[in-house]
Design an enzyme around this catalytic site. Structure first.
Site, short mmCIF file in Angstrom:
data_model
loop_
_atom_site.label_atom_id
_atom_site.label_comp_id
_atom_site.label_asym_id
_atom_site.label_seq_id
_atom_site.Cartn_x
_atom_site.Cartn_y
_atom_site.Cartn_z
N SER A 131 42.07 68.56 32.17
CA SER A 131 41.27 68.10 33.30
C SER A 131 39.82 68.53 33.08
O SER A 131 39.24 68.21 32.04
CB SER A 131 41.87 68.63 34.60
OG SER A 131 41.32 67.98 35.72
N ASP B 59 47.38 58.17 35.01
CA ASP B 59 46.36 59.20 35.23
C ASP B 59 44.99 58.53 35.19
O ASP B 59 44.47 58.20 34.12
CB ASP B 59 46.45 60.30 34.17
CG ASP B 59 45.53 61.47 34.47
OD1 ASP B 59 44.73 61.36 35.43
OD2 ASP B 59 45.61 62.48 33.77
N HIS C 76 48.46 63.09 37.01
CA HIS C 76 47.52 64.06 36.45
C HIS C 76 48.12 65.47 36.43
O HIS C 76 47.56 66.36 35.77
CB HIS C 76 46.23 64.05 37.27
CG HIS C 76 45.10 64.83 36.65
ND1 HIS C 76 44.56 64.52 35.42
CD2 HIS C 76 44.41 65.92 37.10
CE1 HIS C 76 43.59 65.37 35.14
NE2 HIS C 76 43.48 66.23 36.14
#
Length: 220
Positions: free
Chosen positions: A132, A187, A200
């Site tokens: 991320s 995602d 995610h």
């Protein structure tokens, strides 16, 4: 930008409420830090990892520690040291909205960890990963490392790569064949948005795949 920020915060809250962590699993996730480099531990392979936004510790529970553990399983724990990026990299949400999808303080912090690996463990091979916002931290850091350090970085895995669209699925100024981008179906951060979907949060499942890639990039 305000609307996106609100949507991101709302999505994080909604997913957390919809998927409460059972008590035993919560206990298991207390191990979310790795400080081998800071503690002076040098092994043939050093993994440097940057966690995702809002994750605790310096490795995080979703991708960081699972990748560390899987790499130790693949290469032997005696051959792998793990170090998370902490300090000035606080993994807060707001830096995601900056042009680099993180801030300069976080990039400097990660750069310092690579420099530490280079100076404290000069004979170690370096591998790296980020999840991320941590993937953006690694992207921005590695592309600007001096060659003497960058050449020691044998492989990088990027989970839920927030700069996947912007940087065309790679780290600029770093060999594409030494980079593995892992993006789950659904995602949306991998297609240029900052919208958080349940996909995610699934990257623990990909830790063995990531570890196998990193293991294939080094020799022990």
């Amino acid at each position: 930008m305000v609307a996106l920020h609100t949507l991101l915060l709302t999505a994080f809250a909604a997913v957390s409420l919809a998927n409460p962590i059972p008590a035993p699993e919560l206990e298991a996730r207390q191990i979310i830090n790795a400080n081998d480099l800071e503690n002076g531990v040098c092994k043939p392979v050093v993994l440097i990892f940057a966690r995702g936004s809002t994750e605790l510790g310096n490795m995080g529970a979703i991708a960081g520690m699972p990748t560390c553990n899987a790499l130790k399983l693949a290469l032997g724990s005696q051959n792998v040291a793990c170090q998370g990026v902490g300090g000035a990299y606080t993994a807060s949400l707001i830096p995601n909205f900056l042009p680099a999808n993180t801030n300069q303080a976080s990039i400097r912090e990660a750069t310092g960890v690579f420099e530490m690996a280079h100076t404290r463990c000069p004979n170690s091979q370096i591998v790296a990963g980020g999840y991320s916002q941590g993937s953006a931290v690694m992207d921005n850091t590695i592309q600007d490392l001096p060659d003497v350090i960058k050449n020691k970085v044998k492989g990088v895995v990027l989970f839920g790569f927030t700069r996947n669209l912007q940087d065309l699925g790679r780290i600029p100024n770093y060999p594409k064949e030494q980079t593995k981008v892992i993006c789950a179906v659904g995602d949306l951060v991998c297609v240029g948005t900052l919208i958080i979907t349940p996909a995610h949060l699934t990257y623990t499942l990909n830790a063995p795949e990531a570890a196998q890639f990193l293991a294939s990039m080094v020799s022990v």
